[in-house]
Design an enzyme around this catalytic site. Structure first.
Site, PDB file in Angstrom:
ATOM      1  N   ARG A 277       0.825  -1.216   0.000  1.00  0.00           N
ATOM      2  CA  ARG A 277       0.000   0.000   0.000  1.00  0.00           C
ATOM      3  C   ARG A 277       0.856   1.261   0.000  1.00  0.00           C
ATOM      4  NH1 ARG A 277      -4.932  -1.899   3.995  1.00  0.00           N
ATOM      5  NH2 ARG A 277      -6.105  -2.925   2.327  1.00  0.00           N
TER       6      ARG A 277
ATOM      7  N   LYS B  88     -20.808 -17.979  -1.752  1.00  0.00           N
ATOM      8  CA  LYS B  88     -22.264 -17.849  -1.663  1.00  0.00           C
ATOM      9  C   LYS B  88     -22.874 -16.954  -2.723  1.00  0.00           C
ATOM     10  CE  LYS B  88     -22.722 -18.646   3.255  1.00  0.00           C
ATOM     11  NZ  LYS B  88     -23.002 -18.030   4.538  1.00  0.00           N
TER      12      LYS B  88
ATOM     13  N   GLY C  15     -11.950  -9.051  -2.602  1.00  0.00           N
ATOM     14  CA  GLY C  15     -11.893 -10.207  -1.712  1.00  0.00           C
ATOM     15  C   GLY C  15     -10.912 -11.292  -2.091  1.00  0.00           C
TER      16      GLY C  15
ATOM     17  N   GLY D 291     -13.748  -3.960  -0.230  1.00  0.00           N
ATOM     18  CA  GLY D 291     -15.127  -3.479  -0.117  1.00  0.00           C
ATOM     19  C   GLY D 291     -15.469  -2.432  -1.158  1.00  0.00           C
TER      20      GLY D 291
HETATM   21  P1  AMP Z   1     -15.867 -15.101  -1.424  1.00  0.00           P
HETATM   22  O1  AMP Z   1     -15.232 -14.383  -0.267  1.00  0.00           O
HETATM   23  O2  AMP Z   1     -17.355 -15.017  -1.458  1.00  0.00           O
HETATM   24  O3  AMP Z   1     -15.221 -14.741  -2.730  1.00  0.00           O
HETATM   25  O4  AMP Z   1     -15.615 -16.639  -1.159  1.00  0.00           O
HETATM   26  C1  AMP Z   1     -14.338 -17.188  -1.143  1.00  0.00           C
HETATM   27  C2  AMP Z   1     -14.386 -18.527  -0.473  1.00  0.00           C
HETATM   28  O5  AMP Z   1     -15.189 -19.411  -1.224  1.00  0.00           O
HETATM   29  C3  AMP Z   1     -13.018 -19.164  -0.385  1.00  0.00           C
HETATM   30  O6  AMP Z   1     -12.640 -19.222   0.961  1.00  0.00           O
HETATM   31  C4  AMP Z   1     -13.230 -20.539  -0.982  1.00  0.00           C
HETATM   32  O7  AMP Z   1     -12.638 -21.579  -0.206  1.00  0.00           O
HETATM   33  C5  AMP Z   1     -14.737 -20.697  -0.952  1.00  0.00           C
HETATM   34  N1  AMP Z   1     -15.205 -21.679  -1.944  1.00  0.00           N
HETATM   35  C6  AMP Z   1     -14.934 -21.709  -3.253  1.00  0.00           C
HETATM   36  N2  AMP Z   1     -15.483 -22.816  -3.813  1.00  0.00           N
HETATM   37  C7  AMP Z   1     -16.099 -23.502  -2.841  1.00  0.00           C
HETATM   38  C8  AMP Z   1     -16.839 -24.731  -2.798  1.00  0.00           C
HETATM   39  N3  AMP Z   1     -17.027 -25.457  -3.894  1.00  0.00           N
HETATM   40  N4  AMP Z   1     -17.329 -25.127  -1.622  1.00  0.00           N
HETATM   41  C9  AMP Z   1     -17.131 -24.391  -0.514  1.00  0.00           C
HETATM   42  N5  AMP Z   1     -16.452 -23.228  -0.476  1.00  0.00           N
HETATM   43  C10 AMP Z   1     -15.943 -22.779  -1.631  1.00  0.00           C
END
Ligand code: AMP
Length: 397
Positions: free
Chosen positions: A35, A198, A354, A377
């Site tokens: 940074r 999710k 993220g 964010g």
């Molecule tokens: P996000 O912060 O929403 O981008 O989510 C990232 C997280 O999603 C990471 O920690 C990954 O381990 C998780 N992830 C990716 N694919 C899967 C999956 N098939 N099942 C469970 N978690 C997952």
């Protein structure tokens, strides 16, 4: 859009909001200087013009209390080394000490103010506090993308005391241009790759980008809500049952808008959420009970590759598997490689928001894509189509 390139800083004092919220170890050494390095071009341009720089930032979450552990004093030496100028330091960011230090600052010199968040007025966006900050410079420069989605005193409110004398720093301007390219001006075909855990955390982004992309690649844990909603068997894979209607709705909206959606066709399934689980390659809609999909399979990656190779503008947000475990990291690495290849062939690629940024850094792709965003964010809110207050404050006069 006014940037530092539109100003000559000779004999001017620039009040620069930087993001020096860097990690420190137990002995208060900076463990990641990214940074600080990212803010360097803006500071150097101002000094080379013949001006001086007053730097303001937050560090950690002191919640309005003075806390020596979170003093910006700890980073003075590191910043001095990186910028190549011995920094001066003001023990407070407003008031007599700050005003005296700022008024004594000579051209070519740099002053770092103490942690803004030692005052609760910073995060509450207090006007009097913002006005006190505004006394410390002639031109306000915002170069902190990481906090541009917050209407804090130093990121937003202070701008109104500078009339026309305000602009974006080099880093913030680069972030804005990268987002513009993906959302508005990028060459077609435009592809968004959305992964992560999710649907619920990505839904606003998906809805916003359906109007902007030609292809939408969906991967990661989100996949299974879409597959189950269409009648597939997903075994024990992660799923948000209450988002299945939404998933169907997204698919029909995409169809109506002519967006091609690419979901995984096969997966690496595991018999436990564990680094030493047994695994097998299996069709995405035929996962037996006791098994869960944790990474993209080979046929899926072939499909993704074809789409990414043909794309001229690429956005990547979210890993396509549980990349934290080596066994389930191959899909995410492959997607990084496909984007690298497309970028080499002249496509524009933006990685932002993220965990995809963490994955890109972990696997060494940061110099192989066009741009890696510095703001989690803030990037997510931009992709959701929100106007960031820190950006609006500079654009409005
Ligand atoms: P996000 O912060 O929403 O981008 O989510 C990232 C997280 O999603 C990471 O920690 C990954 O381990 C998780 N992830 C990716 N694919 C899967 C999956 N098939 N099942 C469970 N978690 C997952």
């Amino acid at each position: 859009m006014k940037t530092i390139e539109d100003f000559n800083f000779e004999d001017k004092k620039a009040l620069i909001r930087v993001d020096f919220n860097v990690p420190l170890d137990q002995d208060f050494n900076v463990t990641d200087t990214n940074r600080i390095e990212a803010a360097k071009p803006t500071i150097i341009k101002i000094l080379e013009d013949g001006g001086s720089a007053v730097l303001m930032s937050h560090l950690g979450r002191p919640k309005g209390q003075r806390n020596t552990d979170m003093s910006l004093k700890h980073i003075c030496e590191t910043v001095s080394e990186i910028i190549g100028v011995q920094l001066k330091f003001a023990e407070d960011c407003v008031g007599e000490a700050a005003e005296k230090a700022a008024s004594e600052l000579q051209n070519g010199e740099v002053l770092l103010l103490e942690n803004l968040r030692f005052h609760s007025e910073e995060e509450s966006g207090d006007e009097a506090f913002a006005e006190a900050l505004s006394k410390l410079g002639d031109i306000y420069v915002n170069d902190a993308f990481g906090t541009a989605h917050r209407a804090h005193a130093s990121t937003t409110i202070v701008a109104k005391y500078f009339s026309e004398n305000k602009c974006f720093g080099n880093l913030l301007a680069k972030e804005i241009m990268a987002i513009e390219k993906v959302m508005r001006t990028g060459e077609k075909p435009v592809t968004a790759i959305l992964g992560g855990a999710k649907v619920s955390s990505k839904i606003t982004i998906i809805e916003n980008i359906l109007d902007k992309v030609d292809h939408l690649i969906i991967g990661g844990g989100m996949t299974y809500t879409f597959v189950k909603a269409q009648g597939g068997k997903i075994g024990d894979s992660i799923c948000e049952d209450d988002k299945m209607d939404l998933a169907i709705n997204i698919l029909s909206k995409a169809k109506a808008k002519g967006v091609q959606v690419h979901l995984p066709v096969d997966v690496i399934a595991a018999d436990a959420f564990s680094a030493d689980a047994n695994t097998k390659i299996i069709a995405v809609d035929e996962i037996p009970d006791g098994w869960q999909g944790l990474d993209a399979g080979p046929a899926t990656l072939d499909n993704f590759r074809e789409v990414i190779q043909d794309s001229k503008t690429i956005l990547w947000n979210g890993p396509v598997g549980v990349f934290e475990m080596e066994k389930f990291s191959k899909g995410t690495i492959a997607v990084g490689e496909f984007i690298e290849e497309a970028t080499k062939n002249g496509s524009f690629s933006l990685v932002g928001g993220g965990d995809s940024v963490a994955a890109v850094k972990q696997f060494g792709f940061q110099d192989k894509v066009s741009y890696v965003s510095t703001g989690g964010g803030a990037m997510l809110e931009s992709l959701e189509g929100k106007t960031l207050p820190g950006i609006a404050a500079i654009l409005g006069s």
